[in-house]
Structure formats: structure tokens, C-alpha cells
Scaffold this active site. Sequence first.
Site, PDB file in Angstrom:
ATOM      1  N   ARG A   1      27.100  26.550 -67.450  1.00 27.54           N
ATOM      2  CA  ARG A   1      28.534  26.303 -67.415  1.00 27.54           C
ATOM      3  C   ARG A   1      29.204  26.918 -68.645  1.00 27.54           C
ATOM      4  O   ARG A   1      28.705  26.780 -69.762  1.00 27.54           O
ATOM      5  CB  ARG A   1      28.762  24.791 -67.407  1.00 27.54           C
ATOM      6  CG  ARG A   1      30.196  24.403 -67.270  1.00 27.54           C
ATOM      7  CD  ARG A   1      30.331  22.891 -67.235  1.00 27.54           C
ATOM      8  NE  ARG A   1      30.106  22.336 -65.915  1.00 27.54           N
ATOM      9  CZ  ARG A   1      30.220  21.045 -65.639  1.00 27.54           C
ATOM     10  NH1 ARG A   1      30.536  20.177 -66.597  1.00 27.54           N
ATOM     11  NH2 ARG A   1      30.014  20.606 -64.413  1.00 27.54           N
TER      12      ARG A   1
ATOM     13  N   GLU B   1      23.893  27.355 -58.660  1.00 30.25           N
ATOM     14  CA  GLU B   1      24.274  26.708 -57.391  1.00 30.25           C
ATOM     15  C   GLU B   1      23.166  26.827 -56.350  1.00 30.25           C
ATOM     16  O   GLU B   1      22.955  25.922 -55.555  1.00 30.25           O
ATOM     17  CB  GLU B   1      25.584  27.287 -56.850  1.00 30.25           C
ATOM     18  CG  GLU B   1      26.818  26.826 -57.622  1.00 30.25           C
ATOM     19  CD  GLU B   1      27.024  25.311 -57.581  1.00 30.25           C
ATOM     20  OE1 GLU B   1      26.528  24.653 -56.647  1.00 30.25           O
ATOM     21  OE2 GLU B   1      27.661  24.775 -58.509  1.00 30.25           O
TER      22      GLU B   1
ATOM     23  N   GLN C   1      20.061  20.660 -52.909  1.00 28.60           N
ATOM     24  CA  GLN C   1      19.056  19.601 -52.658  1.00 28.60           C
ATOM     25  C   GLN C   1      18.242  19.237 -53.901  1.00 28.60           C
ATOM     26  O   GLN C   1      17.161  18.664 -53.775  1.00 28.60           O
ATOM     27  CB  GLN C   1      18.031  20.013 -51.581  1.00 28.60           C
ATOM     28  CG  GLN C   1      18.576  20.762 -50.421  1.00 28.60           C
ATOM     29  CD  GLN C   1      19.064  19.832 -49.342  1.00 28.60           C
ATOM     30  OE1 GLN C   1      18.839  18.638 -49.391  1.00 28.60           O
ATOM     31  NE2 GLN C   1      19.764  20.371 -48.385  1.00 28.60           N
TER      32      GLN C   1
ATOM     33  N   LEU D   1       9.993  23.800 -57.616  1.00 22.57           N
ATOM     34  CA  LEU D   1      11.407  23.448 -57.392  1.00 22.57           C
ATOM     35  C   LEU D   1      11.675  23.112 -55.919  1.00 22.57           C
ATOM     36  O   LEU D   1      12.673  22.482 -55.592  1.00 22.57           O
ATOM     37  CB  LEU D   1      12.300  24.620 -57.857  1.00 22.57           C
ATOM     38  CG  LEU D   1      13.753  24.337 -58.179  1.00 22.57           C
ATOM     39  CD1 LEU D   1      13.905  23.223 -59.213  1.00 22.57           C
ATOM     40  CD2 LEU D   1      14.458  25.591 -58.698  1.00 22.57           C
ATOM     41  N   GLY D   2      10.759  23.529 -55.047  1.00 24.10           N
ATOM     42  CA  GLY D   2      10.872  23.166 -53.632  1.00 24.10           C
ATOM     43  C   GLY D   2      11.840  24.055 -52.855  1.00 24.10           C
ATOM     44  O   GLY D   2      12.498  24.912 -53.417  1.00 24.10           O
ATOM     45  N   TYR D   3      11.885  23.824 -51.529  1.00 21.72           N
ATOM     46  CA  TYR D   3      12.771  24.575 -50.628  1.00 21.72           C
ATOM     47  C   TYR D   3      12.662  26.076 -50.939  1.00 21.72           C
ATOM     48  O   TYR D   3      13.607  26.716 -51.405  1.00 21.72           O
ATOM     49  CB  TYR D   3      14.223  24.095 -50.751  1.00 21.72           C
ATOM     50  CG  TYR D   3      14.383  22.643 -50.405  1.00 21.72           C
ATOM     51  CD1 TYR D   3      14.454  22.233 -49.075  1.00 21.72           C
ATOM     52  CD2 TYR D   3      14.428  21.679 -51.396  1.00 21.72           C
ATOM     53  CE1 TYR D   3      14.580  20.895 -48.746  1.00 21.72           C
ATOM     54  CE2 TYR D   3      14.552  20.341 -51.081  1.00 21.72           C
ATOM     55  CZ  TYR D   3      14.625  19.958 -49.757  1.00 21.72           C
ATOM     56  OH  TYR D   3      14.746  18.631 -49.451  1.00 21.72           O
TER      57      TYR D   3
ATOM     58  N   TYR E   1      29.179  25.478 -48.572  1.00 20.23           N
ATOM     59  CA  TYR E   1      29.357  24.791 -49.853  1.00 20.23           C
ATOM     60  C   TYR E   1      29.195  25.758 -51.034  1.00 20.23           C
ATOM     61  O   TYR E   1      30.029  25.815 -51.945  1.00 20.23           O
ATOM     62  CB  TYR E   1      28.361  23.622 -50.013  1.00 20.23           C
ATOM     63  CG  TYR E   1      28.274  23.234 -51.462  1.00 20.23           C
ATOM     64  CD1 TYR E   1      29.315  22.528 -52.057  1.00 20.23           C
ATOM     65  CD2 TYR E   1      27.214  23.668 -52.263  1.00 20.23           C
ATOM     66  CE1 TYR E   1      29.300  22.248 -53.420  1.00 20.23           C
ATOM     67  CE2 TYR E   1      27.192  23.398 -53.621  1.00 20.23           C
ATOM     68  CZ  TYR E   1      28.232  22.680 -54.190  1.00 20.23           C
ATOM     69  OH  TYR E   1      28.229  22.422 -55.536  1.00 20.23           O
TER      70      TYR E   1
ATOM     71  N   ASP F   1      30.321  18.602 -52.638  1.00 23.76           N
ATOM     72  CA  ASP F   1      28.894  18.286 -52.767  1.00 23.76           C
ATOM     73  C   ASP F   1      28.719  16.770 -52.642  1.00 23.76           C
ATOM     74  O   ASP F   1      29.693  16.052 -52.370  1.00 23.76           O
ATOM     75  CB  ASP F   1      28.331  18.829 -54.095  1.00 23.76           C
ATOM     76  CG  ASP F   1      28.835  18.054 -55.299  1.00 23.76           C
ATOM     77  OD1 ASP F   1      29.774  17.227 -55.143  1.00 23.76           O
ATOM     78  OD2 ASP F   1      28.296  18.249 -56.405  1.00 23.76           O
TER      79      ASP F   1
ATOM     80  N   CYS G   1      36.640   4.824 -65.152  1.00 15.19           N
ATOM     81  CA  CYS G   1      36.990   5.902 -64.231  1.00 15.19           C
ATOM     82  C   CYS G   1      38.475   6.237 -64.347  1.00 15.19           C
ATOM     83  O   CYS G   1      39.323   5.347 -64.341  1.00 15.19           O
ATOM     84  CB  CYS G   1      36.652   5.489 -62.801  1.00 15.19           C
ATOM     85  SG  CYS G   1      37.142   6.725 -61.597  1.00 15.19           S
TER      86      CYS G   1
ATOM     87  N   CYS H   1      41.925   3.466 -56.692  1.00 19.41           N
ATOM     88  CA  CYS H   1      40.703   3.582 -55.894  1.00 19.41           C
ATOM     89  C   CYS H   1      40.568   2.364 -54.975  1.00 19.41           C
ATOM     90  O   CYS H   1      40.524   1.229 -55.433  1.00 19.41           O
ATOM     91  CB  CYS H   1      39.489   3.684 -56.813  1.00 19.41           C
ATOM     92  SG  CYS H   1      37.950   3.674 -55.885  1.00 19.41           S
TER      93      CYS H   1
HETATM   94 FE1  SF4 Z   1      36.184   5.572 -59.813  1.00 18.06          FE
HETATM   95 FE2  SF4 Z   1      36.491   4.407 -57.500  1.00 18.06          FE
HETATM   96 FE3  SF4 Z   1      34.232   5.641 -58.059  1.00 18.06          FE
HETATM   97 FE4  SF4 Z   1      34.831   3.341 -59.240  1.00 18.06          FE
HETATM   98  S1  SF4 Z   1      34.442   3.664 -57.080  1.00 18.06           S
HETATM   99  S2  SF4 Z   1      34.020   5.154 -60.246  1.00 18.06           S
HETATM  100  S3  SF4 Z   1      37.008   3.557 -59.481  1.00 18.06           S
HETATM  101  S4  SF4 Z   1      36.230   6.587 -57.823  1.00 18.06           S
END
Ligand code: SF4
Length: 375
Positions: A51, A67, A72, A110-112, A150, A168, A232, A238
Site C-alpha cells: 500500500r 489483490e 481467499q 499459499l493455496g489456490y 472484484y 470484498d 466505529c 449503524c
Molecule cells: Fe460500525 Fe456498525 Fe460495524 Fe459496529 S456494526 S463496527 S457500528 S459498522
Amino acid sequence: MPRKGVAFHALVCYHFLMNSTVEHVSTEDVHAFRKKILDWYDKHRRVLPWRALKGEEPVPYHVWLSEIMLQQTTVQAVIPYFLKFVKKWPDVHVLANADNEAIMSYWAGLGYYARARNLHKCAKVVSDEYDGQFPSDQKELQSLPGIGDYTSAAIRSIAFNKPSVVVDGNIERVMARYHAVSDALPKGKKVLKAYAAAYSEGVEDRPGDYAQALMDIGATVCTPKSPSCAFCPVNDDCRAYGLGTAEAFPVKAAKKAKPKRYGYVYIVKQDDKILLQKREERGLLGGMFGLPTSDWVDDKAEQHHLDVLGETNIPESTVAVYHVFTHFELELNVVEITVSNDFCYDESYSWFSLASVDQIGFPTVFKKAYDLRSK
Ligand code: SF4
């Protein structure tokens, strides 16, 4: 986006009653969500060897290589493989010109293994037809070996900072919880992708950082077990957190038991040499060197020894190894045999010195069996 409280819970109930509902996400909600995610990323991003650091340009070769390896496979498992690959093959031209057996050997464990074969094919195409420059167009990326929906989206957003819908397992989990999606996986993937698209399709604001930020939140905060919801950045809105049921999402359909297969794996020695078999290019563990095995059968009573052992006196097996592949579980009885100099074998088998085995790189199932040999 509805806020927590009475109206929020009413909408949640509505959502549960209406399976497969993808609610409208307003432009305002998209910007608010992305801002929280990106602000979090600026403070808490993971440092990973493939990265780019803040302010650096990503290296498409590193993004692509990582990637493919991450398909997996966990980040922790991939890191040492990524580091040894880029040390040995620092750019796509060098990788394209590498010996295929060396690539398979470096990939061992590493598989696959189809990924490693496609990796080499893809490197050749990018080196020969694109002058070593990965394309940024998603359709063009998907035309390259080993790059699907993906991976093309991830490369486009992370390597080229172009808007794409990256989904993902980590991003699926965040979307499933944030919207309390009740559709069970794998069918519910469509709903989760639609939500992921609502927050990313056509949005030019730091697409690469946004995709990596969501991946990081899924990996470090919104973890499968015991998510750290209190830390979070999007916990205010959420739904799963509001309901106190974060771990219940994503909902998963009951798993069917995997079928089991049986066979023998042989450690065949002669003086200080060991007999190895190059597996057919197509199929499981294709193109890899490994210990010889018998056919793998569904019924344990029908196990039979490998034809090439012919008249050899085969001792009873006393140990077995177990390995779980994507679609079945395998039990192999380990048999150790010493053969004489007139032992015959076909061209798929070769003798290797015992001292060189560690450099060959076995797929995990063979390494497990080899480690059980008497020393
Ligand atoms: Fe954040 Fe909701 Fe995941 Fe909890 S469940 S870490 S609040 S996205």
C-alpha cells in the site's frame, strides 16, 4: 439515512419484513458516510507492504500482485509471500520472464494454485501487450488472466484512484451491518453490492482511499466477532449497532457439510533421494510438485494404491493427514516406502535429493504429510 430512535426502529422493522429491499441512499447520506470513513482512514489506516503511504502514488504492480494473493487468503498469510515475490521479481517484466516452476515454488503454501498460473500468464500479457503498464479500464482489466469482477474493481480504485464498486468480505460485512440487511448470503450479495454501489459508484472523492478505508474498518473495527462498535466512525447511523445485533450480520445460509474424500500419500525414498510427482497442470494443486498420491475416492473402502508402486511391498499406514479444500475434505493415509534401484516410474515422477526438498515448496497438504515422516 434514518437516525436512531423510534423512526429508525420502525424503518428497521419495515426492512426485515421486506426482504431484498435496497433503500434509497441520498447524496447527502453518501457524502456524510464517506467523510466519516475517510476521516477515520486518515488517522487509522493500516500500513501494508503493497500500500502507498500517505502522499505516495500507488504502484499498480504491487496492487495487482497483492489483490491476486489476497483472493481467499488473509492479509497476515499474504505479507511474507508478497515480500519475497517483489524481492525476487521487482516488476511485471521480470515476473513475465520468470521460470514458471520458480513461481509455483514461491507460491507453495499459499493455496489456490490456479492463481499462480494465471499470475504468470497475466504478467506476460501486461509485459508484452501493454508495455508493462496495467490498464485502468475495468473491462480491459477483466480481460486479463485471473482478474475478475472484484479484483478489477479493486485495482481500478486502489491503483488508479478511479471510482469503482469494490466489495470484498470486509466491505460486505460493514454494509450488511450498517443497513441490517436480512437477506442471507450468498444470495444476499446482490443487495450488499447494491448498497456498496450506492456509496461509491461515480463518486470521485478519493475512491482508492475510500475502498481501502472500508476494508480496514471491516478488518480492524467491524470484525466478524466482537466488533468494536464504540470506536466505529459510522456507529451513529449503524442499524445493526442500534439494534444491538451487530454479530448477527451478515446473515448466512446454513452451510452444507463438505463431502469427504480418501486416499494414500507416499513418501518414497531411495538412498538419499525422494520421489516427487509433478501434478497435471489442470486441476487441484495443478502444476505443483508434491508427494505421489493414489486417486482420491469418495468411499474409504474403495481406496487403492498407486499403480506405479506395482509389486512393491507396501507397509500399513499408521498415520493420516487431513486437509480442507474449498469443496471437500481430504484424508490421506501416509505410507513410507523405501524402493530399490530397479524401481520404475513414468515421466510425471522425478527423484529429488532429500536435502533439496525444503527449497521446492510443497502445497500445504503435502507439507503436512512430509513432516510426519520418520527421521
Ligand atoms: Fe460500525 Fe456498525 Fe460495524 Fe459496529 S456494526 S463496527 S457500528 S459498522
